[in-house]
Design a protein around this motif. Structure first.
Motif, PDB file in Angstrom:
ATOM      1  N   VAL A 159       0.815  -1.216   0.000  1.00  0.00           N
ATOM      2  CA  VAL A 159       0.000   0.000   0.000  1.00  0.00           C
ATOM      3  C   VAL A 159       0.850   1.268   0.000  1.00  0.00           C
ATOM      4  O   VAL A 159       0.321   2.372   0.079  1.00  0.00           O
ATOM      5  CB  VAL A 159      -0.969   0.026   1.211  1.00  0.00           C
ATOM      6  CG1 VAL A 159      -1.894  -1.168   1.170  1.00  0.00           C
ATOM      7  CG2 VAL A 159      -0.201   0.069   2.531  1.00  0.00           C
ATOM      8  N   SER A 160       2.163   1.112  -0.133  1.00  0.00           N
ATOM      9  CA  SER A 160       3.055   2.279  -0.089  1.00  0.00           C
ATOM     10  C   SER A 160       3.082   3.043  -1.402  1.00  0.00           C
ATOM     11  O   SER A 160       3.474   4.211  -1.437  1.00  0.00           O
ATOM     12  CB  SER A 160       4.475   1.830   0.249  1.00  0.00           C
ATOM     13  OG  SER A 160       5.036   1.066  -0.819  1.00  0.00           O
ATOM     14  N   GLY A 161       2.678   2.373  -2.493  1.00  0.00           N
ATOM     15  CA  GLY A 161       2.749   3.010  -3.804  1.00  0.00           C
ATOM     16  C   GLY A 161       4.143   3.011  -4.398  1.00  0.00           C
ATOM     17  O   GLY A 161       4.368   3.592  -5.450  1.00  0.00           O
ATOM     18  N   ARG A 162       5.073   2.320  -3.753  1.00  0.00           N
ATOM     19  CA  ARG A 162       6.448   2.261  -4.235  1.00  0.00           C
ATOM     20  C   ARG A 162       6.770   0.867  -4.752  1.00  0.00           C
ATOM     21  O   ARG A 162       6.370  -0.133  -4.162  1.00  0.00           O
ATOM     22  CB  ARG A 162       7.423   2.631  -3.114  1.00  0.00           C
ATOM     23  CG  ARG A 162       7.235   4.038  -2.578  1.00  0.00           C
ATOM     24  CD  ARG A 162       8.342   4.377  -1.602  1.00  0.00           C
ATOM     25  NE  ARG A 162       8.170   5.712  -1.030  1.00  0.00           N
ATOM     26  CZ  ARG A 162       9.035   6.279  -0.203  1.00  0.00           C
ATOM     27  NH1 ARG A 162      10.146   5.621   0.142  1.00  0.00           N
ATOM     28  NH2 ARG A 162       8.810   7.482   0.273  1.00  0.00           N
ATOM     29  N   ALA A 163       7.511   0.818  -5.831  1.00  0.00           N
ATOM     30  CA  ALA A 163       7.909  -0.469  -6.399  1.00  0.00           C
ATOM     31  C   ALA A 163       8.990  -1.106  -5.535  1.00  0.00           C
ATOM     32  O   ALA A 163       9.751  -0.413  -4.857  1.00  0.00           O
ATOM     33  CB  ALA A 163       8.432  -0.268  -7.819  1.00  0.00           C
ATOM     34  N   PRO A 164       9.066  -2.451  -5.529  1.00  0.00           N
ATOM     35  CA  PRO A 164      10.162  -3.114  -4.824  1.00  0.00           C
ATOM     36  C   PRO A 164      11.508  -2.646  -5.369  1.00  0.00           C
ATOM     37  O   PRO A 164      11.619  -2.245  -6.531  1.00  0.00           O
ATOM     38  CB  PRO A 164       9.928  -4.591  -5.133  1.00  0.00           C
ATOM     39  CG  PRO A 164       8.472  -4.692  -5.439  1.00  0.00           C
ATOM     40  CD  PRO A 164       8.127  -3.411  -6.142  1.00  0.00           C
ATOM     41  N   SER A 165      12.544  -2.696  -4.533  1.00  0.00           N
ATOM     42  CA  SER A 165      13.865  -2.238  -4.939  1.00  0.00           C
ATOM     43  C   SER A 165      14.911  -3.290  -4.605  1.00  0.00           C
ATOM     44  O   SER A 165      14.650  -4.237  -3.861  1.00  0.00           O
ATOM     45  CB  SER A 165      14.207  -0.907  -4.251  1.00  0.00           C
ATOM     46  OG  SER A 165      14.278  -1.084  -2.848  1.00  0.00           O
ATOM     47  N   ARG A 166      16.098  -3.099  -5.139  1.00  0.00           N
ATOM     48  CA  ARG A 166      17.161  -4.072  -4.931  1.00  0.00           C
ATOM     49  C   ARG A 166      18.097  -3.656  -3.803  1.00  0.00           C
ATOM     50  O   ARG A 166      19.045  -4.357  -3.499  1.00  0.00           O
ATOM     51  CB  ARG A 166      17.924  -4.253  -6.232  1.00  0.00           C
ATOM     52  CG  ARG A 166      16.990  -4.782  -7.286  1.00  0.00           C
ATOM     53  CD  ARG A 166      17.477  -5.067  -8.663  1.00  0.00           C
ATOM     54  NE  ARG A 166      18.788  -4.718  -9.092  1.00  0.00           N
ATOM     55  CZ  ARG A 166      19.439  -5.384 -10.049  1.00  0.00           C
ATOM     56  NH1 ARG A 166      18.872  -6.456 -10.573  1.00  0.00           N
ATOM     57  NH2 ARG A 166      20.607  -4.995 -10.468  1.00  0.00           N
TER      58      ARG A 166
END
Length: 277
Positions: A159-166
């Motif tokens: 629900v953060s609106g942010r894509a997963p990151s590495r």
């Protein structure tokens, strides 16, 4: 909400697409609709210790610190028989499997207690899947990695609106957007061995929804997502090393009949069972 969670997981599976075709093809299969067949096991944090029954069996205290979920008895001396006798921190009472991952460490060196974990079982292959063999052991990810790994991802939740990151992100300061780590396990088995010398070679990842001839048995694509009550950011790392050393371990001590039922009624029946079926 179930669809939103799966959509977040799709992003995790797609991490690393720029570095190779495998993640790209797995993501295209997910969006084709097949992996909406799923079920989830939500597990409370059970305990932490410097034990690792896969890497250091019978050698308590020899590992970096791990956070354990699911089976409440997991320790350096665990066997399939001992795990099957024990209870579970998962809401599915049949899920007595042992799940563990390196403990999160804050910039000041303090070990961080996780909130809990969700284990997503998804069908990510064209062919029907089989339940994991009893006693299967496997490790996903590389504790010695010094750069991003394809099947390891950080996020701030669906629900953060942010894509997963590495790499470890700095998440919004809200209760529903805390830091998360997701490790996705391989979904193809060689059909013979429940373990191997490196605890990985008996398993591999499907490509374009198909398992290779060397590992012909399709099994569920399982992702372990660990939730933390922190926002993350610079300086956060894992007890196994730096922020790229993500990995997780699994021992299949499920109630066999229950796992077979869920695979049949959810994954192979193209049903989105979520956490309630």
């Amino acid at each position: 909400m179930k669809t939103l969670l799966i959509a977040s997981l799709i992003g995790v599976v797609g991490i690393g697409a720029a570095a190779g075709s495998s993640a790209t093809t797995r993501r295209s299969i997910v969006t084709s609709g097949v992996p909406m067949a799923n079920f989830t096991s939500n597990c409370r944090f059970s305990h932490s210790s410097n034990d690792d029954p896969i890497m250091h069996p019978g050698m308590p205290g020899m590992s970096h610190n791990h956070s354990f979920f699911g089976n409440v008895s997991t320790n350096a001396f665990s066997t399939l028989a001992s795990l099957r006798r024990a209870g579970t921190s998962c809401h599915r009472r049949g899920d007595r499997a042992a799940y563990w991952a390196p403990t999160l460490v804050n910039p000041h060196g303090k070990l961080m207690r996780p909130l809990g974990a969700s284990v997503y079982y998804i069908r990510a292959t064209i062919k029907a899947v089989h339940a994991f063999p009893t006693g299967l052991r496997m490790i996903a990810g590389n504790m010695h990695a010094t750069k991003p790994q394809h099947y390891i991802a950080w996020s701030c939740g669906p629900v953060s609106g942010r894509a997963p990151s590495r790499s470890v992100p700095t998440c919004p300061s809200r209760a529903d957007t805390g830091l998360q780590l997701t490790v996705t396990f391989p979904d193809c088995w060689n059909g013979r061995d429940v373990d191997s010398a490196d605890h990985k070679s008996h398993m591999t990842y499907a490509v374009r929804g198909l398992c290779p001839s060397s590992h012909p048995v399709t099994v569920p694509s399982m992702s372990l997502t660990i939730r933390y009550a922190v926002t993350g950011g610079p300086g956060y790392h894992l007890a196994s090393g730096g922020p790229y050393s993500g990995h997780a371990d699994f021992v299949n001590s499920w109630n066999e009949q229950e796992l077979v039922r869920l695979v049949r009624e959810c994954l192979n029946s193209d049903r989105e069972c979520g956490s309630h079926h």
